[in-house]
Design a protein around this motif. Structure first.
Motif, PDB file in Angstrom:
ATOM      1  N   VAL A  14      72.744  16.748  20.750  1.00 35.60           N
ATOM      2  CA  VAL A  14      73.761  15.857  21.316  1.00 35.60           C
ATOM      3  C   VAL A  14      74.905  16.755  21.756  1.00 35.60           C
ATOM      4  O   VAL A  14      75.498  17.456  20.947  1.00 35.60           O
ATOM      5  CB  VAL A  14      74.244  14.826  20.279  1.00 35.60           C
ATOM      6  CG1 VAL A  14      75.410  14.022  20.836  1.00 35.60           C
ATOM      7  CG2 VAL A  14      73.102  13.896  19.871  1.00 35.60           C
ATOM      8  N   GLN A  15      75.169  16.745  23.051  1.00 40.29           N
ATOM      9  CA  GLN A  15      76.147  17.690  23.608  1.00 40.29           C
ATOM     10  C   GLN A  15      77.427  16.945  24.006  1.00 40.29           C
ATOM     11  O   GLN A  15      77.367  15.907  24.654  1.00 40.29           O
ATOM     12  CB  GLN A  15      75.514  18.344  24.832  1.00 40.29           C
ATOM     13  CG  GLN A  15      76.195  19.608  25.262  1.00 40.29           C
ATOM     14  CD  GLN A  15      75.296  20.418  26.196  1.00 40.29           C
ATOM     15  OE1 GLN A  15      74.056  20.350  26.110  1.00 40.29           O
ATOM     16  NE2 GLN A  15      75.911  21.154  27.096  1.00 40.29           N
ATOM     17  N   ASP A  16      78.543  17.501  23.602  1.00 36.06           N
ATOM     18  CA  ASP A  16      79.846  16.930  23.971  1.00 36.06           C
ATOM     19  C   ASP A  16      80.144  17.182  25.432  1.00 36.06           C
ATOM     20  O   ASP A  16      79.978  18.304  25.896  1.00 36.06           O
ATOM     21  CB  ASP A  16      80.935  17.633  23.152  1.00 36.06           C
ATOM     22  CG  ASP A  16      81.473  16.730  22.074  1.00 36.06           C
ATOM     23  OD1 ASP A  16      81.700  15.544  22.372  1.00 36.06           O
ATOM     24  OD2 ASP A  16      81.648  17.217  20.941  1.00 36.06           O
ATOM     25  N   GLN A  27      85.101   9.311  23.646  1.00 33.84           N
ATOM     26  CA  GLN A  27      84.189  10.449  23.525  1.00 33.84           C
ATOM     27  C   GLN A  27      82.956  10.205  24.397  1.00 33.84           C
ATOM     28  O   GLN A  27      82.386   9.117  24.370  1.00 33.84           O
ATOM     29  CB  GLN A  27      83.773  10.555  22.057  1.00 33.84           C
ATOM     30  CG  GLN A  27      82.911  11.739  21.721  1.00 33.84           C
ATOM     31  CD  GLN A  27      82.433  11.665  20.268  1.00 33.84           C
ATOM     32  OE1 GLN A  27      81.775  10.708  19.863  1.00 33.84           O
ATOM     33  NE2 GLN A  27      82.793  12.667  19.478  1.00 33.84           N
ATOM     34  N   GLN A  29      79.190  11.859  25.200  1.00 37.03           N
ATOM     35  CA  GLN A  29      78.195  12.854  24.771  1.00 37.03           C
ATOM     36  C   GLN A  29      76.890  12.625  25.518  1.00 37.03           C
ATOM     37  O   GLN A  29      76.646  11.541  26.053  1.00 37.03           O
ATOM     38  CB  GLN A  29      77.936  12.722  23.274  1.00 37.03           C
ATOM     39  CG  GLN A  29      79.155  13.021  22.420  1.00 37.03           C
ATOM     40  CD  GLN A  29      78.808  12.919  20.948  1.00 37.03           C
ATOM     41  OE1 GLN A  29      78.216  11.949  20.506  1.00 37.03           O
ATOM     42  NE2 GLN A  29      79.182  13.941  20.180  1.00 37.03           N
ATOM     43  N   LYS A 282      82.791   5.451  21.754  1.00 31.59           N
ATOM     44  CA  LYS A 282      81.935   6.636  21.602  1.00 31.59           C
ATOM     45  C   LYS A 282      80.688   6.394  22.443  1.00 31.59           C
ATOM     46  O   LYS A 282      79.837   5.590  22.077  1.00 31.59           O
ATOM     47  CB  LYS A 282      81.545   6.849  20.141  1.00 31.59           C
ATOM     48  CG  LYS A 282      82.691   7.375  19.281  1.00 31.59           C
ATOM     49  CD  LYS A 282      82.180   7.672  17.885  1.00 31.59           C
ATOM     50  CE  LYS A 282      83.285   7.978  16.887  1.00 31.59           C
ATOM     51  NZ  LYS A 282      84.031   9.197  17.184  1.00 31.59           N
ATOM     52  N   LEU A 284      77.279   7.486  24.357  1.00 28.72           N
ATOM     53  CA  LEU A 284      76.170   8.433  24.344  1.00 28.72           C
ATOM     54  C   LEU A 284      75.280   8.186  25.557  1.00 28.72           C
ATOM     55  O   LEU A 284      74.701   7.111  25.710  1.00 28.72           O
ATOM     56  CB  LEU A 284      75.326   8.287  23.071  1.00 28.72           C
ATOM     57  CG  LEU A 284      74.217   9.341  23.002  1.00 28.72           C
ATOM     58  CD1 LEU A 284      74.715  10.604  22.316  1.00 28.72           C
ATOM     59  CD2 LEU A 284      72.981   8.826  22.297  1.00 28.72           C
TER      60      LEU A 284
END
Ligand SMILES: *Cc1c(COP(=O)(O)O)cnc(C)c1O
Length: 294
Positions: A14-16, A27, A29, A282, A284
């Motif tokens: 999981v890459q920021d 955020q 990701q 957040k 993803l």
């Protein structure tokens, strides 16, 4: 029998994506499913794994499936069947000359897939039982997998992608083609996590009916299909999108594919600007692979 995995799930990270959202409370990701294999990449492995298991269970001679001339599903199936020691036939939309194949179809045959070309009219019969029977007469004892791996086994496997999704994520983003991955994810994700599907083709919300048909009643919540970001239609690309892809690569160090994930990320950028996501979100994004198409 346990099948040998040709992919390497240890590569999944999981890459920021630092700075992707201007609001620092949000955020963003990316789940790097593209890293599991150069050809059987992203979501394709998950849609195929239980289909291959089923082929073994039935002691099938091979796998027969469908795709367009640039299909990521076709090339992933060719490779997965090769590693499983199964024969494979790809029913291809359109008639092509075997000695002038595009790189995708060439690689399919390099993996030992037999290509069976049909006209666009015939290809439209891909879900017709009589047409399927006539194909299975040519390839007896093959297991037929629908285009895009769009069956129960495909949705079940796609649900396992949630094993890599942290529980504190508020929004999961994925590209949709057949919506098989989307349905598998929605059914396996906790109902409180919101799932957004970005359709890269014109009028992609037509997939809504397909989604609703397969969702568990208790999971028919917190999902949306977004088709505002088609950039001219399926497989089409614009200068704006190419520029975005190179900026993204420069900033984060990896490629998006031009058909699916680039449009999703450009769409996300726009939705962030519009204020779609509340503070503290957040997000993803799933990198579903497809880089062979670039
Ligand atoms: C095939 C593919 C999709 C679409 O998956 P579906 O399960 O058919 O909706 C999305 N992204 C990439 C990169 C793909 O290759």
């Amino acid at each position: 029998m346990a099948i040998i995995k040709p992919v390497n799930e240890a590569n999944i990270v999981v890459q920021d994506l630092k700075g992707f959202a201007k609001d620092s409370t949000i955020q963003v990701q990316m789940l790097r499913l593209d890293a599991i294999h150069p050809i059987i990449s992203g979501n394709k492995w998950y849609k195929l794994k239980y289909n291959i298991e089923e082929a073994f269970r039935q002691e099938a001679k091979g796998i027969l499936t469908f795709g367009g001339a640039y299909s990521n599903h076709l090339i992933a199936t060719a490779a997965a069947a090769y590693y499983a020691g199964l024969a494979a036939t790809g029913v291809v939309r359109g008639i092509y000359s075997l000695n002038q194949l595009n790189p995708v179809l060439q690689q399919c045959t390099d993996y030992g897939m037999q290509l069976h070309f049909v006209s666009r009219e015939e290809y439209n019969l891909k879900e017709d039982a009589n047409f399927q029977q006539s194909l299975l007469q040519l390839f007896p004892d093959y297991l037929l997998i629908p285009e895009g791996g769009a069956n129960e086994a495909g949705r079940k496997g796609a649900g396992e992608i949630t094993d890599f999704i942290p529980s504190d994520v508020s929004h999961v983003l994925v590209s949709v083609g057949s919506a098989t991955t989307f349905i598998g994810l929605r059914n396996a994700l906790p109902s409180g996590q919101e799932l957004l599907g970005f359709a890269p083709m014109k009028g992609g919300v037509y997939l809504k009916a397909e989604v609703e048909q397969h969702l568990l009643p208790q999971k028919n919540i917190h999902w949306h299909l977004i088709d505002e970001y088609d950039f001219g239609g399926f497989g089409k690309i614009t200068q704006e999108l190419t520029d975005f892809m190179s900026e993204f690569k420069q900033q984060y160090g990896f490629d998006l594919d031009r058909v699916y994930t680039a449009k999703m990320m450009k769409g996300l950028q726009h939705k962030l600007k519009e204020g779609y996501f509340p503070q503290g979100s957040k997000i993803l994004c799933i990198h579903s692979g497809g880089l062979t198409g670039n």
